[in-house]
Design a protein around this motif. Sequence first.
Motif, PDB file in Angstrom:
ATOM      1  N   SER A   1     -13.706 -20.682  23.374  1.00  0.00           N
ATOM      2  CA  SER A   1     -13.669 -19.221  23.347  1.00  0.00           C
ATOM      3  C   SER A   1     -14.260 -18.689  22.048  1.00  0.00           C
ATOM      4  O   SER A   1     -14.179 -19.318  20.994  1.00  0.00           O
ATOM      5  CB  SER A   1     -12.236 -18.715  23.511  1.00  0.00           C
ATOM      6  OG  SER A   1     -11.489 -18.957  22.329  1.00  0.00           O
ATOM      7  N   ALA A   2     -14.840 -17.512  22.140  1.00  0.00           N
ATOM      8  CA  ALA A   2     -15.434 -16.875  20.961  1.00  0.00           C
ATOM      9  C   ALA A   2     -14.367 -16.588  19.909  1.00  0.00           C
ATOM     10  O   ALA A   2     -14.609 -16.758  18.708  1.00  0.00           O
ATOM     11  CB  ALA A   2     -16.144 -15.582  21.366  1.00  0.00           C
TER      12      ALA A   2
ATOM     13  N   GLU B   1     -14.061 -20.193  11.907  1.00  0.00           N
ATOM     14  CA  GLU B   1     -15.059 -19.759  10.922  1.00  0.00           C
ATOM     15  C   GLU B   1     -14.380 -18.974   9.797  1.00  0.00           C
ATOM     16  O   GLU B   1     -14.681 -19.166   8.616  1.00  0.00           O
ATOM     17  CB  GLU B   1     -16.110 -18.892  11.605  1.00  0.00           C
ATOM     18  CG  GLU B   1     -17.175 -18.369  10.681  1.00  0.00           C
ATOM     19  CD  GLU B   1     -18.131 -17.424  11.413  1.00  0.00           C
ATOM     20  OE1 GLU B   1     -18.509 -16.408  10.795  1.00  0.00           O
ATOM     21  OE2 GLU B   1     -18.483 -17.695  12.569  1.00  0.00           O
ATOM     22  N   THR B   2     -13.435 -18.123  10.152  1.00  0.00           N
ATOM     23  CA  THR B   2     -12.720 -17.305   9.169  1.00  0.00           C
ATOM     24  C   THR B   2     -11.972 -18.158   8.155  1.00  0.00           C
ATOM     25  O   THR B   2     -11.928 -17.830   6.974  1.00  0.00           O
ATOM     26  CB  THR B   2     -11.740 -16.350   9.889  1.00  0.00           C
ATOM     27  OG1 THR B   2     -12.488 -15.509  10.755  1.00  0.00           O
ATOM     28  CG2 THR B   2     -10.962 -15.502   8.897  1.00  0.00           C
ATOM     29  N   VAL B   3     -11.385 -19.262   8.611  1.00  0.00           N
ATOM     30  CA  VAL B   3     -10.620 -20.120   7.691  1.00  0.00           C
ATOM     31  C   VAL B   3     -11.474 -21.242   7.101  1.00  0.00           C
ATOM     32  O   VAL B   3     -10.965 -22.126   6.417  1.00  0.00           O
ATOM     33  CB  VAL B   3      -9.343 -20.690   8.360  1.00  0.00           C
ATOM     34  CG1 VAL B   3      -8.405 -19.576   8.766  1.00  0.00           C
ATOM     35  CG2 VAL B   3      -9.665 -21.596   9.536  1.00  0.00           C
TER      36      VAL B   3
ATOM     37  N   VAL C   1      -9.612  -7.672  19.701  1.00  0.00           N
ATOM     38  CA  VAL C   1     -10.690  -7.168  20.548  1.00  0.00           C
ATOM     39  C   VAL C   1     -11.642  -6.378  19.661  1.00  0.00           C
ATOM     40  O   VAL C   1     -11.260  -5.890  18.600  1.00  0.00           O
ATOM     41  CB  VAL C   1     -10.166  -6.271  21.696  1.00  0.00           C
ATOM     42  CG1 VAL C   1      -9.360  -7.079  22.692  1.00  0.00           C
ATOM     43  CG2 VAL C   1      -9.356  -5.112  21.168  1.00  0.00           C
ATOM     44  N   VAL C   2     -12.869  -6.248  20.092  1.00  0.00           N
ATOM     45  CA  VAL C   2     -13.873  -5.462  19.370  1.00  0.00           C
ATOM     46  C   VAL C   2     -13.883  -4.062  19.970  1.00  0.00           C
ATOM     47  O   VAL C   2     -13.912  -3.898  21.186  1.00  0.00           O
ATOM     48  CB  VAL C   2     -15.267  -6.116  19.498  1.00  0.00           C
ATOM     49  CG1 VAL C   2     -16.329  -5.258  18.818  1.00  0.00           C
ATOM     50  CG2 VAL C   2     -15.251  -7.520  18.922  1.00  0.00           C
ATOM     51  N   ARG C   3     -13.819  -3.071  19.111  1.00  0.00           N
ATOM     52  CA  ARG C   3     -13.860  -1.676  19.551  1.00  0.00           C
ATOM     53  C   ARG C   3     -14.912  -0.916  18.752  1.00  0.00           C
ATOM     54  O   ARG C   3     -15.093  -1.137  17.562  1.00  0.00           O
ATOM     55  CB  ARG C   3     -12.495  -0.995  19.354  1.00  0.00           C
ATOM     56  CG  ARG C   3     -11.425  -1.494  20.292  1.00  0.00           C
ATOM     57  CD  ARG C   3     -11.738  -1.025  21.712  1.00  0.00           C
ATOM     58  NE  ARG C   3     -10.699  -1.400  22.630  1.00  0.00           N
ATOM     59  CZ  ARG C   3     -10.798  -2.367  23.532  1.00  0.00           C
ATOM     60  NH1 ARG C   3     -11.897  -3.083  23.618  1.00  0.00           N
ATOM     61  NH2 ARG C   3      -9.814  -2.616  24.349  1.00  0.00           N
TER      62      ARG C   3
END
Length: 189
Positions: free
Chosen positions: A28-29, A36-38, A153-155
Amino acid sequence: EKLGLHGDYLASGRCETLVSDNAQEFHSASFKKALETVGCSLTYTPAGKPWYKGKVERLMRTINHEVIHRLPGTTRGSVADRDDKSSPHRKPTLTIEDLRRKLWTWVIEEYQKRHHRGLGSTPISAWEASRKQDLQPLPLASDIVKLAFSTYVVRKVTQKGIEFRGLLYHAREIQQVRRRHDNKGTVLV
């Protein structure tokens, strides 16, 4: 401490590479973004080749043999080995907290203190030796890890603000994000 255990679990650090099988949830994305963040890279093992993750498979076998299959209600991984009294469809015999406590008790009181052939010592001794050599990267703060692995979620930021689950959120800071990105700003919620 939360589980009421006595003893220390000294291992800590930062995962630099996660080696995973090809289960859907690992593709999953949001999972990839969290890693990637950590600062953790992701590598997949070839499908249908469990020997590529032999150490994990061996550890899971040990956990199953020494902990899971000794718990009340176990099916021992086989329907043929199950009797009607241990059917998982009957009343559960353990809560998730009970299971956590039993697993951590085993790790702290048994596993980490027992000689490990692959390490040539006990896991706790190997950990302490590597810690003295400064081989472990410092762990990330737990709130950073929790935030990275949270659902999001992206908003799009509009003139009205940010819409999320039928509610509209509007603040001066939100509009600053929109203006900074030429009315094309998106945010993670």
